[in-house]
Design a protein around this motif. Structure first.
Motif, mmCIF file in Angstrom:
data_model
loop_
_atom_site.group_PDB
_atom_site.id
_atom_site.type_symbol
_atom_site.label_atom_id
_atom_site.label_comp_id
_atom_site.label_asym_id
_atom_site.label_seq_id
_atom_site.Cartn_x
_atom_site.Cartn_y
_atom_site.Cartn_z
ATOM 1 N N THR A 1 0.795 -1.227 0.000
ATOM 2 C CA THR A 1 0.000 0.000 0.000
ATOM 3 C C THR A 1 0.829 1.279 0.000
ATOM 4 N N SER B 1 -2.377 14.959 1.096
ATOM 5 C CA SER B 1 -3.826 14.776 1.230
ATOM 6 C C SER B 1 -4.155 13.396 1.773
ATOM 7 N N HIS B 2 -3.422 12.384 1.324
ATOM 8 C CA HIS B 2 -3.666 11.025 1.804
ATOM 9 C C HIS B 2 -3.369 10.919 3.295
ATOM 10 N N ALA C 1 -6.035 12.731 5.304
ATOM 11 C CA ALA C 1 -7.389 12.177 5.263
ATOM 12 C C ALA C 1 -7.543 10.915 6.096
ATOM 13 N N GLU C 2 -6.488 10.128 6.216
ATOM 14 C CA GLU C 2 -6.637 8.857 6.921
ATOM 15 C C GLU C 2 -5.314 8.397 7.515
ATOM 16 N N VAL D 1 -2.442 5.754 8.144
ATOM 17 C CA VAL D 1 -1.871 4.709 7.299
ATOM 18 C C VAL D 1 -1.122 3.712 8.172
ATOM 19 N N GLY E 1 -0.690 15.032 -3.369
ATOM 20 C CA GLY E 1 -1.497 13.839 -3.149
ATOM 21 C C GLY E 1 -1.066 13.074 -1.911
ATOM 22 N N ILE E 2 0.244 13.003 -1.675
ATOM 23 C CA ILE E 2 0.747 12.319 -0.474
ATOM 24 C C ILE E 2 0.250 13.041 0.773
ATOM 25 N N SER F 1 8.071 9.325 2.386
ATOM 26 C CA SER F 1 6.827 9.938 1.917
ATOM 27 C C SER F 1 6.343 10.992 2.907
ATOM 28 N N TRP G 1 0.375 4.847 -2.577
ATOM 29 C CA TRP G 1 0.088 6.257 -2.287
ATOM 30 C C TRP G 1 1.356 7.091 -2.205
ATOM 31 N N ALA H 1 2.388 9.032 -5.413
ATOM 32 C CA ALA H 1 1.552 10.147 -5.865
ATOM 33 C C ALA H 1 2.351 11.448 -5.834
#
Length: 222
Positions: free
Chosen positions: A31, A45-46, A49-50, A52, A42-43, A67, A35, A38
């Motif tokens: 996974t 935002s990921h 948002a949640e 990991v 995008g990294i 990352s 991500w 990105a």
């Protein structure tokens, strides 16, 4: 004595558990590569948002730490609203904590955690992590280079013990061409840093001092 049918059921159940566990570990491993590939926005935002998961392998941990650092040190990450940036830094700090708990000799994980802590204004925690990074890899120059850059960026937050650890990293860099190249631009542009590195170099052997000065002049000329 158990019947053949019972043994078959037992073995089947055990095999199912292994398959499910293996699939979960494989998912956790793969996974972050998805991500983490990105764009920087995008990294970020990921991560915002949640939460990991941390992969079990060192390579996977490295992908997650890099990352997190990419997301929080990029221009995009630096200009995000404070609540969003704090969320991402805190989640990344939690991941770094899990990484070094699983692998205490993981110097880059300690360094990453130091950045997340210092960026959050946590002077004691960030300083402690910076020290632990050096303890895990005291002679590895590549990690000393990034530790020095981090320590200089947040020097006002460092504890006395972290400043002493920083001076040891400076001494290591002062003794090689690569190390001097890594710090040459800061030597030229930052008078406070110039004073710190000079005070460290003055404690080294005379031939090391001469080589350092020659390398700095050469780097400045380049």
């Amino acid at each position: 004595m158990s019947s053949p049918a019972f043994r078959f059921v037992l073995l089947s159940g055990f095999s199912l558990v292994l398959i499910v566990s293996g699939s979960f570990l494989a998912w956790r491993e793969v996974t972050p590569y998805q991500w983490g590939a990105a764009p920087r926005a995008g990294i970020f935002s990921h991560l915002r948002a949640e939460e990991v998961g941390l992969p079990p392998s060192l390579d996977g941990m490295q992908v997650v730490m890099e990352s997190c650092l990419t997301a929080t040190t990029s221009v995009h990450g630096l200009i995000q609203p404070d609540p969003d940036r704090e969320t991402v830094l805190t989640r990344c700090a939690t991941l770094a904590d899990a990484a070094v708990a699983a692998m205490p000799t993981y110097s880059f994980g300690w360094y990453a955690g130091a950045y997340f802590g210092l960026a959050l204004g946590q002077a004691e925690a960030g300083s402690a992590w910076l020290i632990r990074s050096r303890e895990a890899a005291p002679s590895a120059q590549w990690i000393a280079e990034v530790r020095v850059a981090l320590a200089e960026d947040y020097f006002a937050l460092l504890t006395e013990a972290a400043q002493e650890s920083h001076r040891a990293d400076l001494a290591l860099l002062a003794m090689s061409q690569r190390g001097v190249n890594a710090i040459a631009s800061r030597y030229v542009s930052d008078p406070d840093f110039r004073e710190r590195i000079t005070s460290v170099v003055e404690t080294l052997e005379p031939d090391v001092q001469r080589r350092f000065l020659a390398r700095v002049r050469a780097a400045m000329g380049q």
